[in-house]
Write an enzyme that holds these catalytic residues in place. Structure first.
Site, PDB file in Angstrom:
ATOM      1  N   SER A 138       5.759  -3.503   7.795  1.00 28.60           N
ATOM      2  CA  SER A 138       4.660  -2.553   7.697  1.00 28.60           C
ATOM      3  C   SER A 138       3.364  -3.348   7.773  1.00 28.60           C
ATOM      4  O   SER A 138       3.350  -4.559   7.500  1.00 28.60           O
ATOM      5  CB  SER A 138       4.738  -1.809   6.354  1.00 28.60           C
ATOM      6  OG  SER A 138       3.513  -1.179   6.030  1.00 28.60           O
ATOM      7  N   TYR A 151       6.250  -2.478  -3.011  1.00 29.40           N
ATOM      8  CA  TYR A 151       6.508  -2.191  -1.593  1.00 29.40           C
ATOM      9  C   TYR A 151       5.793  -3.190  -0.693  1.00 29.40           C
ATOM     10  O   TYR A 151       6.407  -3.787   0.204  1.00 29.40           O
ATOM     11  CB  TYR A 151       6.054  -0.771  -1.253  1.00 29.40           C
ATOM     12  CG  TYR A 151       6.165  -0.454   0.227  1.00 29.40           C
ATOM     13  CD1 TYR A 151       7.401  -0.156   0.784  1.00 29.40           C
ATOM     14  CD2 TYR A 151       5.037  -0.466   1.051  1.00 29.40           C
ATOM     15  CE1 TYR A 151       7.506   0.129   2.141  1.00 29.40           C
ATOM     16  CE2 TYR A 151       5.141  -0.193   2.394  1.00 29.40           C
ATOM     17  CZ  TYR A 151       6.376   0.108   2.942  1.00 29.40           C
ATOM     18  OH  TYR A 151       6.480   0.377   4.293  1.00 29.40           O
TER      19      TYR A 151
END
Length: 258
Positions: A138, A151
């Site tokens: 990401s 995350y």
């Protein structure tokens, strides 16, 4: 006919990978928890593209999940030419206030399962001097992000790990790519329980299909990293190179606070 194994294959980016690779004539091994969705997708792809699709219903947050997936392909003599470690999830909120089990499950899925599957399939690729691995991270990988701290940290690991493997494996003819999409039209924000006020700030949404096309093009070129979502996301990915880290994280805290 070559075979791709895709984790998190029942929806979003994983499903888009399956659809694109099936259209290119690859056989598939689809891995996810959602049995009904996997079987429906497998049936559709087999009928439309005349390929072979195996389904493995498995929760990779379980510590035995990676072993079970590998044992399945070994027992059936399925050679994996392309491994796509796509499965992952996020969780929004102050770390101290979040459920610790969900945080450790995130580490298990986003990092440990990815590392285990890579370690299981990479040696055979090296021996054959052929094969590819795509690890989906990401743009969160490029800087610490308050309120999705675990995350972002897991994705930073994936980025660093993938780039190191890219360098190690060029001499074997094995390609390794880290795909770093920005906000994408999936159920990520809902599953991570983002407040609507934060999710609404993401006005530039990329489609899973664009993420897949970007990744496959970058893989063919031999790149180690690709950022999907255009100039803005590429700029975000490079902010940490020009903005002092504390300044950047302080700014992100304000941006991500509900």
């Amino acid at each position: 006919m070559s075979t791709a194994l895709i984790t998190g294959a029942s929806g979003g980016i994983g499903k888009a990978f399956g659809e694109e690779l099936a259209a290119r004539g690859m056989n598939l091994v689809l891995v996810a928890r959602s049995e009904a969705k996997l079987h429906q997708l497998a049936s559709e792809l087999q009928t439309k593209h005349n390929i072979k699709v195996d389904v493995i219903v498995k929760d990779l947050t379980e510590t035995s999940g990676s072993d079970d997936v590998f044992n399945y392909t070994e027992e059936r003599g399925i050679k994996i030419d392309l491994l796509i470690n796509n499965a992952g999830f996020g969780d929004y909120g102050e770390f101290a206030q979040r459920d610790v089990n969900r945080q450790t499950q995130m580490v298990q899925l986003n990092i440990l399962a990815l590392v285990a599957l890579t370690h299981k399939y990479l040696p055979f690729m090296q021996k054959c001097r052929a094969g590819s691995i795509i690890n989906v991270a990401s743009i969160a990988a490029f800087q610490p992000i308050p309120y999705i701290s675990v995350y972002a940290a897991t994705k930073a690991f994936v980025l660093s790990f993938s780039q190191a493997l890219w360098a190690e494996n060029r001499r074997y003819g094995v390609r390794v790519l880290c795909s770093c999409p920005g906000p994408t039209d999936t159920n990520f924000f809902a599953e991570a329980r983002f407040p609507e006020t934060i999710a609404a700030k993401n006005t530039q949404i990329t489609t899973p299909e664009v993420v897949v096309q970007d990744a496959l093009r970058a893989l063919e070129k031999g790149d180690s990293v690709v950022v999907s979502g255009g100039i803005t996301n590429n700029a975000i990915a490079n902010l940490s190179r020009i903005v002092p880290r504390q300044t950047l994280v302080s700014f992100l805290e304000k941006q991500f606070k509900a």
